[in-house]
Design a protein around this motif. Structure first.
Motif, PDB file in Angstrom:
ATOM      1  N   TRP A   9     -31.138 -25.586 -14.387  1.00 33.18           N
ATOM      2  CA  TRP A   9     -31.523 -25.025 -13.104  1.00 33.18           C
ATOM      3  C   TRP A   9     -32.658 -24.011 -13.296  1.00 33.18           C
ATOM      4  O   TRP A   9     -32.633 -23.220 -14.239  1.00 33.18           O
ATOM      5  N   VAL A  10     -33.611 -24.021 -12.391  1.00 37.44           N
ATOM      6  CA  VAL A  10     -34.644 -22.994 -12.335  1.00 37.44           C
ATOM      7  C   VAL A  10     -34.657 -22.469 -10.899  1.00 37.44           C
ATOM      8  O   VAL A  10     -34.778 -23.246  -9.952  1.00 37.44           O
ATOM      9  N   VAL A  11     -34.490 -21.168 -10.757  1.00 44.54           N
ATOM     10  CA  VAL A  11     -34.477 -20.534  -9.437  1.00 44.54           C
ATOM     11  C   VAL A  11     -35.628 -19.537  -9.374  1.00 44.54           C
ATOM     12  O   VAL A  11     -35.754 -18.669 -10.241  1.00 44.54           O
ATOM     13  N   ILE A  12     -36.454 -19.692  -8.371  1.00 44.58           N
ATOM     14  CA  ILE A  12     -37.546 -18.745  -8.155  1.00 44.58           C
ATOM     15  C   ILE A  12     -37.199 -17.903  -6.937  1.00 44.58           C
ATOM     16  O   ILE A  12     -36.936 -18.430  -5.858  1.00 44.58           O
ATOM     17  N   GLU A  13     -37.180 -16.601  -7.156  1.00 39.13           N
ATOM     18  CA  GLU A  13     -36.890 -15.661  -6.076  1.00 39.13           C
ATOM     19  C   GLU A  13     -38.129 -14.807  -5.834  1.00 39.13           C
ATOM     20  O   GLU A  13     -38.730 -14.313  -6.786  1.00 39.13           O
ATOM     21  N   GLU A  14     -38.486 -14.648  -4.578  1.00 38.83           N
ATOM     22  CA  GLU A  14     -39.631 -13.803  -4.256  1.00 38.83           C
ATOM     23  C   GLU A  14     -39.145 -12.465  -3.701  1.00 38.83           C
ATOM     24  O   GLU A  14     -38.250 -12.413  -2.856  1.00 38.83           O
ATOM     25  N   VAL A  15     -39.742 -11.410  -4.219  1.00 42.17           N
ATOM     26  CA  VAL A  15     -39.429 -10.044  -3.816  1.00 42.17           C
ATOM     27  C   VAL A  15     -40.527  -9.595  -2.856  1.00 42.17           C
ATOM     28  O   VAL A  15     -41.710  -9.871  -3.085  1.00 42.17           O
ATOM     29  N   LYS A  16     -40.145  -8.900  -1.801  1.00 44.88           N
ATOM     30  CA  LYS A  16     -41.127  -8.450  -0.818  1.00 44.88           C
ATOM     31  C   LYS A  16     -42.173  -7.537  -1.452  1.00 44.88           C
ATOM     32  O   LYS A  16     -41.864  -6.739  -2.340  1.00 44.88           O
ATOM     33  N   SER A  17     -43.381  -7.663  -0.972  1.00 49.09           N
ATOM     34  CA  SER A  17     -44.485  -6.828  -1.420  1.00 49.09           C
ATOM     35  C   SER A  17     -44.116  -5.354  -1.271  1.00 49.09           C
ATOM     36  O   SER A  17     -43.605  -4.942  -0.225  1.00 49.09           O
ATOM     37  N   GLY A  18     -44.328  -4.584  -2.327  1.00 52.65           N
ATOM     38  CA  GLY A  18     -44.021  -3.156  -2.300  1.00 52.65           C
ATOM     39  C   GLY A  18     -42.608  -2.808  -2.710  1.00 52.65           C
ATOM     40  O   GLY A  18     -42.290  -1.644  -2.878  1.00 52.65           O
ATOM     41  N   GLU A  19     -41.757  -3.824  -2.892  1.00 53.43           N
ATOM     42  CA  GLU A  19     -40.366  -3.571  -3.289  1.00 53.43           C
ATOM     43  C   GLU A  19     -40.136  -3.860  -4.765  1.00 53.43           C
ATOM     44  O   GLU A  19     -39.006  -4.052  -5.205  1.00 53.43           O
ATOM     45  N   TRP A  20     -41.189  -3.893  -5.535  1.00 54.77           N
ATOM     46  CA  TRP A  20     -41.144  -4.129  -6.969  1.00 54.77           C
ATOM     47  C   TRP A  20     -41.957  -2.998  -7.568  1.00 54.77           C
ATOM     48  O   TRP A  20     -43.056  -2.714  -7.109  1.00 54.77           O
ATOM     49  N   GLY A  21     -41.447  -2.362  -8.576  1.00 53.37           N
ATOM     50  CA  GLY A  21     -42.185  -1.251  -9.152  1.00 53.37           C
ATOM     51  C   GLY A  21     -42.191  -1.279 -10.660  1.00 53.37           C
ATOM     52  O   GLY A  21     -41.280  -1.806 -11.292  1.00 53.37           O
ATOM     53  N   ILE A  22     -43.239  -0.695 -11.215  1.00 46.83           N
ATOM     54  CA  ILE A  22     -43.363  -0.545 -12.668  1.00 46.83           C
ATOM     55  C   ILE A  22     -43.770   0.900 -12.931  1.00 46.83           C
ATOM     56  O   ILE A  22     -44.725   1.403 -12.322  1.00 46.83           O
ATOM     57  N   GLY A  23     -43.037   1.555 -13.805  1.00 48.17           N
ATOM     58  CA  GLY A  23     -43.367   2.930 -14.157  1.00 48.17           C
ATOM     59  C   GLY A  23     -43.302   3.886 -12.980  1.00 48.17           C
ATOM     60  O   GLY A  23     -44.041   4.854 -12.925  1.00 48.17           O
ATOM     61  N   GLY A  24     -42.426   3.585 -12.026  1.00 48.07           N
ATOM     62  CA  GLY A  24     -42.274   4.447 -10.864  1.00 48.07           C
ATOM     63  C   GLY A  24     -43.269   4.177  -9.758  1.00 48.07           C
ATOM     64  O   GLY A  24     -43.270   4.875  -8.743  1.00 48.07           O
ATOM     65  N   ASN A  25     -44.121   3.170  -9.933  1.00 49.49           N
ATOM     66  CA  ASN A  25     -45.136   2.857  -8.935  1.00 49.49           C
ATOM     67  C   ASN A  25     -44.852   1.495  -8.296  1.00 49.49           C
ATOM     68  O   ASN A  25     -44.711   0.498  -9.008  1.00 49.49           O
ATOM     69  N   PRO A  26     -44.777   1.441  -6.963  1.00 51.30           N
ATOM     70  CA  PRO A  26     -44.558   0.151  -6.310  1.00 51.30           C
ATOM     71  C   PRO A  26     -45.787  -0.741  -6.447  1.00 51.30           C
ATOM     72  O   PRO A  26     -46.918  -0.249  -6.464  1.00 51.30           O
ATOM     73  N   LEU A  27     -45.546  -2.048  -6.575  1.00 51.87           N
ATOM     74  CA  LEU A  27     -46.628  -3.022  -6.631  1.00 51.87           C
ATOM     75  C   LEU A  27     -46.604  -3.865  -5.373  1.00 51.87           C
ATOM     76  O   LEU A  27     -45.537  -4.249  -4.899  1.00 51.87           O
ATOM     77  N   THR A  28     -47.764  -4.148  -4.863  1.00 48.72           N
ATOM     78  CA  THR A  28     -47.886  -4.995  -3.689  1.00 48.72           C
ATOM     79  C   THR A  28     -48.476  -6.338  -4.100  1.00 48.72           C
ATOM     80  O   THR A  28     -48.981  -6.497  -5.224  1.00 48.72           O
ATOM     81  N   THR A  29     -48.442  -7.271  -3.181  1.00 50.96           N
ATOM     82  CA  THR A  29     -49.065  -8.576  -3.415  1.00 50.96           C
ATOM     83  C   THR A  29     -50.528  -8.385  -3.779  1.00 50.96           C
ATOM     84  O   THR A  29     -51.040  -9.001  -4.715  1.00 50.96           O
ATOM     85  N   GLU A  30     -51.207  -7.525  -3.063  1.00 53.33           N
ATOM     86  CA  GLU A  30     -52.632  -7.273  -3.320  1.00 53.33           C
ATOM     87  C   GLU A  30     -52.853  -6.696  -4.721  1.00 53.33           C
ATOM     88  O   GLU A  30     -53.804  -7.073  -5.405  1.00 53.33           O
ATOM     89  N   ASP A  31     -51.983  -5.783  -5.159  1.00 42.17           N
ATOM     90  CA  ASP A  31     -52.090  -5.225  -6.518  1.00 42.17           C
ATOM     91  C   ASP A  31     -52.037  -6.332  -7.563  1.00 42.17           C
ATOM     92  O   ASP A  31     -52.828  -6.347  -8.510  1.00 42.17           O
ATOM     93  N   VAL A  32     -51.089  -7.248  -7.400  1.00 38.27           N
ATOM     94  CA  VAL A  32     -50.921  -8.324  -8.387  1.00 38.27           C
ATOM     95  C   VAL A  32     -52.122  -9.257  -8.360  1.00 38.27           C
ATOM     96  O   VAL A  32     -52.626  -9.673  -9.413  1.00 38.27           O
ATOM     97  N   LYS A  33     -52.622  -9.577  -7.176  1.00 45.09           N
ATOM     98  CA  LYS A  33     -53.816 -10.432  -7.090  1.00 45.09           C
ATOM     99  C   LYS A  33     -55.013  -9.754  -7.734  1.00 45.09           C
ATOM    100  O   LYS A  33     -55.814 -10.406  -8.398  1.00 45.09           O
ATOM    101  N   ASN A  34     -55.143  -8.447  -7.552  1.00 45.99           N
ATOM    102  CA  ASN A  34     -56.220  -7.711  -8.197  1.00 45.99           C
ATOM    103  C   ASN A  34     -56.083  -7.747  -9.722  1.00 45.99           C
ATOM    104  O   ASN A  34     -57.075  -7.926 -10.433  1.00 45.99           O
TER     105      ASN A  34
END
Length: 75
Positions: free
Chosen positions: A42-67
């Motif tokens: 099984w492979v399950v892909i889950e998408e997390v809402k933009s801004g609800e994922w963070g690294i090092g205390g900083n939220p990441l948005t869809t735009e951040d990842v595309k950049n």
């Protein structure tokens, strides 16, 4: 029965890219565990809402990842 769980920030990958991930991750697991395990891998892909994922205390948005994918530094 292996389960591969992938979490992504929503809106970064296309449907086609996610389908490719599923195929390639399945192929990788089968290369390790044997072809007989393909039907129960099984492979399950889950998408997390933009801004609800963070690294090092900083939220990441869809735009951040595309950049980042484009070689730009996120703010």
């Amino acid at each position: 029965m292996p389960l591969v769980s992938v979490k992504l920030i929503e809106g970064v990958f296309t449907t086609e890219q996610k389908q490719e991930m599923i195929r390639k991750l399945t192929d990788t697991m089968v290369s390790i565990e044997g072809e007989n395990m393909r039907p129960v891998t099984w492979v399950v892909i889950e998408e997390v809402k933009s801004g609800e994922w963070g690294i090092g205390g900083n939220p990441l948005t869809t735009e951040d990842v595309k950049n980042l994918a484009g070689g730009e530094k996120s703010s």
